[in-house]
Enzyme design. Structure first.
Site, short mmCIF file in Angstrom:
data_model
loop_
_atom_site.label_atom_id
_atom_site.label_comp_id
_atom_site.label_asym_id
_atom_site.label_seq_id
_atom_site.Cartn_x
_atom_site.Cartn_y
_atom_site.Cartn_z
CD GLU A 26 -0.76 -2.94 3.12
OE1 GLU A 26 0.13 -3.65 2.68
OE2 GLU A 26 -1.29 -2.07 2.76
CD GLU B 50 0.03 1.59 4.48
OE1 GLU B 50 0.28 1.36 3.22
OE2 GLU B 50 0.35 0.98 5.27
C1 GAL Z 1 1.56 -0.85 1.53
C2 GAL Z 1 2.55 -1.21 2.80
C3 GAL Z 1 3.34 0.01 3.17
C4 GAL Z 1 3.77 0.47 2.01
C5 GAL Z 1 2.90 0.96 0.89
C6 GAL Z 1 3.39 1.56 -0.44
O1 GAL Z 1 1.19 -1.95 1.21
O2 GAL Z 1 1.53 -1.24 4.24
O3 GAL Z 1 4.35 -0.54 4.23
O4 GAL Z 1 4.71 -0.63 1.32
O5 GAL Z 1 2.11 -0.13 0.71
O6 GAL Z 1 2.44 1.52 -1.24
#
Ligand code: GAL
Length: 687
Positions: A158, A315
């Protein structure tokens, strides 16, 4: 520029849909790894992201690398036929690095240096950071570039989530070089930034700084250029890592985007062409009024970045996150609805953050595929259910979504729109975008999200919410699209400034006046809570403007206040097409009426009424797949003919979608391009 774009389904190892997660084995004893892999297989996981935050583990002291634990993980996953999305591990710096070079730590606009101890605390322009990070990337790719488990490189993580805007002296130098390349001469910069205002003229490049905190407001063009620079700077960093990876590996390279409501620092239209796979991270945001609609918008925007091709959800969460003020857990079936909404809108893979819920660190209350409660839990059962549904839906992989309407979206316009000293701090770019998007979502009209200036010729309608900043060539392209028979729906505070934030004077909205056949003299924003009556009996809020018709016809007029009798919504015949203008904020029902009216007139088959049933169609060479996601508390019936895949039954004329459930109908009928709930949903009969 990415030489090829890798099909997402290839990353599953079998040509099926990807199912995966972030996995942080460094947080666990190696004894647990075996149990993890066993459960991953049970769930049907086929791609796992590892080494996302691995730097301190791999290089515990400068230049001293130990890859043995990562070797073991990769071998274990490979032996179990689970592919690896291998992080380059550079996202978070080890303590020794920022101790050696404190200048790596980013600086805020007011001059405060961040301390280490969180994550991503590095200045995107720092040469020391880059040198050490690229050295690690080199070591990692030399070791794993040809490892059979590795199916994808995951650059950093990110990029720009926390550190996109750094105001330190190193960044100032890089900003100046960027400005020199953009403007060539100081004169050109002074002109573009309008520095005659408030005695801001620069007589040497050295005087130019990032827009650090001032006692008043900053120069808006400087602020805008700093956003452009910061996006380019991180993209340059991405490319530097990708170059090292490509020297030693033929595995595709990407990073996870954040196309989401709360992060806006990178212009992904300029990033997307450099990715081998378009990947997004998305979390339901309960600070918004309609989180599921925003999810749909983000998914459609990600598909736009992928130019319509399938993309990867890198994610999302099985349930609550940890970073909102109130972290709301998902209700039964909600994860499935969220996950399959991404799939419906073009994802060919669904991954979660993260595999096993952490028990330490600031994310210990973030949900995971394997929650603290273990396998005897609703989350785990839903994870298994999703895994088996993805198996069932394997044939959807590679199919695409076709839309008849396009929504023009711009990160640049967002940066410019939301600056200070505008007519009203209550009108925000994303609110406008979301309001327009929601009206289409509720009408069951699928939209593609496109960049300003995109080729619109295949769309029947283009919606242009709040495109405050617009380049001349892009407004000309929109006018030409309308002149050639297209329909445009433009909303207030669009077409106001050029790319340098300079007002297009002569009456608003300067860039679209001719196409819209209107001319506004002045804006009259309304205070929150204040409304103005409209000719259809509804009320307008937040924004009004003194509009004169120059060819357009009023569709709605104000019937109250000193603008009474003047137009609030207009339509203009421009060449062979129609251009609508919404000069105020309509209530949701009136907005829907305008949207469905304009869409119907444009030839889009609008069947729907708002019911909470989300309908999206993916189409392939032989079949279409109608995704029906029921967000409501009532069962819905939908007219369809084919085979329902999730419960596995033939559908001869209608399918029932129980409250909260998802159904996917494979059909050979010609792809319904726009799918709203059909009139027959009220039938009592079902299959
Ligand atoms: C994203 C990140 C992850 C984790 C996740 C939690 O922004 O890439 O590592 O922190 O959020 O929601």
């Amino acid at each position: 520029m990415s030489p090829t774009r890798t099909p997402v389904k290839a990353l599953s190892g079998s040509g099926k849909l990807v199912y995966g997660c972030d996995y942080n084995p460094e947080q666990w004893d190696s004894a647990i790894w075996r149990e993890d892999v066993r459960l991953m297989k049970q769930a049907g996981v086929n791609l796992v992201a590892v080494n996302i935050f691995g730097w301190a583990e791999l290089e515990s002291l400068p230049g001293e690398y130990s890859f043995e634990r990562l070797d073991e993980i990769l071998d274990l996953l490979h032996a179990n036929n689970i592919g690896v999305n291998l992080g380059t591990g550079t996202s978070s710096t080890p303590a020794w690095l920022t101790t050696l070079y404190p200048g790596i730590l980013p600086q805020s606009a007011s001059g405060t240096r961040a301390w280490p101890g969180g994550r991503q605390a590095w200045c995107p322009s720092s040469p020391q950071y880059r040198e050490h990070a690229l050295r690690l990337v080199g070591e990692t790719v030399r070791r794993y570039g040809a490892h059979p488990a590795v199916r994808l490189w995951h650059v950093s993580n990110e990029l720009g989530c926390h550190n996109a805007l750094c105001y330190c002296d190193v960044s100032a130098g890089a900003f100046r070089s960027w400005l020199q390349a953009r403007y060539g001469t100081l004169d050109a910069l002074n002109k573009a930034w309008g520095t005659t205002f408030w005695s801001q003229r620069y007589s040497s490049w050295e005087q130019i700084l990032p827009p650090r905190t001032t006692v008043s407001t900053n120069n808006p063009t400087q602020v805008l250029d700093f956003h452009r620079f910061s996006s380019d700077e991180l993209l340059g960093y991405y490319q530097a890592e990708a170059e090292v990876l490509r020297q030693h590996s033929t595995v595709p390279v990407t990073t996870n985007f954040m196309v989401t409501a709360h992060i806006r620092n990178l212009d992904y239209w300029s990033w997307a062409p450099h990715m081998d796979v378009i990947a997004n991270d998305h979390y339901l945001d309960h600070r918004l009024d309609a989180p599921a609609t925003e999810l749909a918008f983000a998914a459609d925007a990600t598909r736009g970045l992928a130019q319509g091709r399938p993309w990867l959800l890198m994610e999302h969460s099985t349930s609550a996150v940890n970073w909102q003020p109130r972290n709301i857990a998902k209700g039964p079936g909600e994860m499935l609805r969220n996950s399959l909404a991404h799939l419906a809108r073009g994802a060919d893979g669904l991954c979660f953050f993260q595999w096993r819920a952490s028990v330490q660190g600031s994310e210990k209350f973030h949900s995971a595929m394997l929650p603290h409660a273990g396998t005897d839990s609703r989350i785990w059962r839903e994870v298994l259910e999703l895994g088996s549904i993805l198996e069932t839906l394997a044939e959807v992989a590679g199919t695409t979504v076709k839309a008849e309407a396009a929504l023009v979206f711009s990160w640049e316009a967002w940066w410019a729109y939301d600056q200070e000293s505008h007519p009203s701090s209550d009108v925000r770019y994303l609110d406008q975008v979301h309001a327009m998007y929601a009206a289409f979502w509720e009408a069951g009209i699928t939209v593609d999200v496109v960049a300003p200036g995109a080729d619109l010729s295949r769309y029947k309608l283009a919606v242009v919410p709040g495109l405050y900043l617009v380049r001349e060539k892009d407004s000309a392209a929109l006018a030409e699209y309308v002149a050639n028979g297209g329909t445009a729906l433009v909303t207030y505070f669009s077409g106001i400034v050029d790319e340098n934030e300079k007002v297009l004077a002569g009456g608003y909205p300067g860039a679209f006046r001719t196409m819209l056949g209107i001319r506004s003299e002045e804006f009259y924003p309304l205070p929150p809570g204040r409304t103005l009556a409209l000719s259809n009996g509804s009320t307008a809020s937040l924004w009004s403007e003194a509009m004169r018709l120059e060819g357009a016809e009023a569709q709605l007029t104000f019937t109250e206040g000193h603008l009474s009798g003047t137009a609030a919504v207009t339509r203009n015949r421009h060449g062979a097409g129609n251009a609508w203008y919404l000069g105020t904020v309509l209530d949701p029902a009136s907005l829907r009426d305008v949207v469905t009216g304009a869409a119907g007139e444009a030839g889009i088959n609008v069947l729907g009424s708002p019911t909470g049933l989300e309908v999206v169609v993916r189409s392939g060479a032989d079949h279409s797949y109608v995704f029906l996601i029921n967000h409501s508390d009532e069962d819905h019936k939908y007219a369809a003919h084919g085979h329902e895949l999730i419960v596995g039954e033939d559908v001869s004329h209608a399918v029932v979608v129980p409250a909260g459930a998802v159904r996917v109908v494979r059909t050979s009928d010609p792809a319904p391009q726009t799918a709203g709930p059909s009139a027959s949903q009220k039938d009592d009969e079902s299959d």
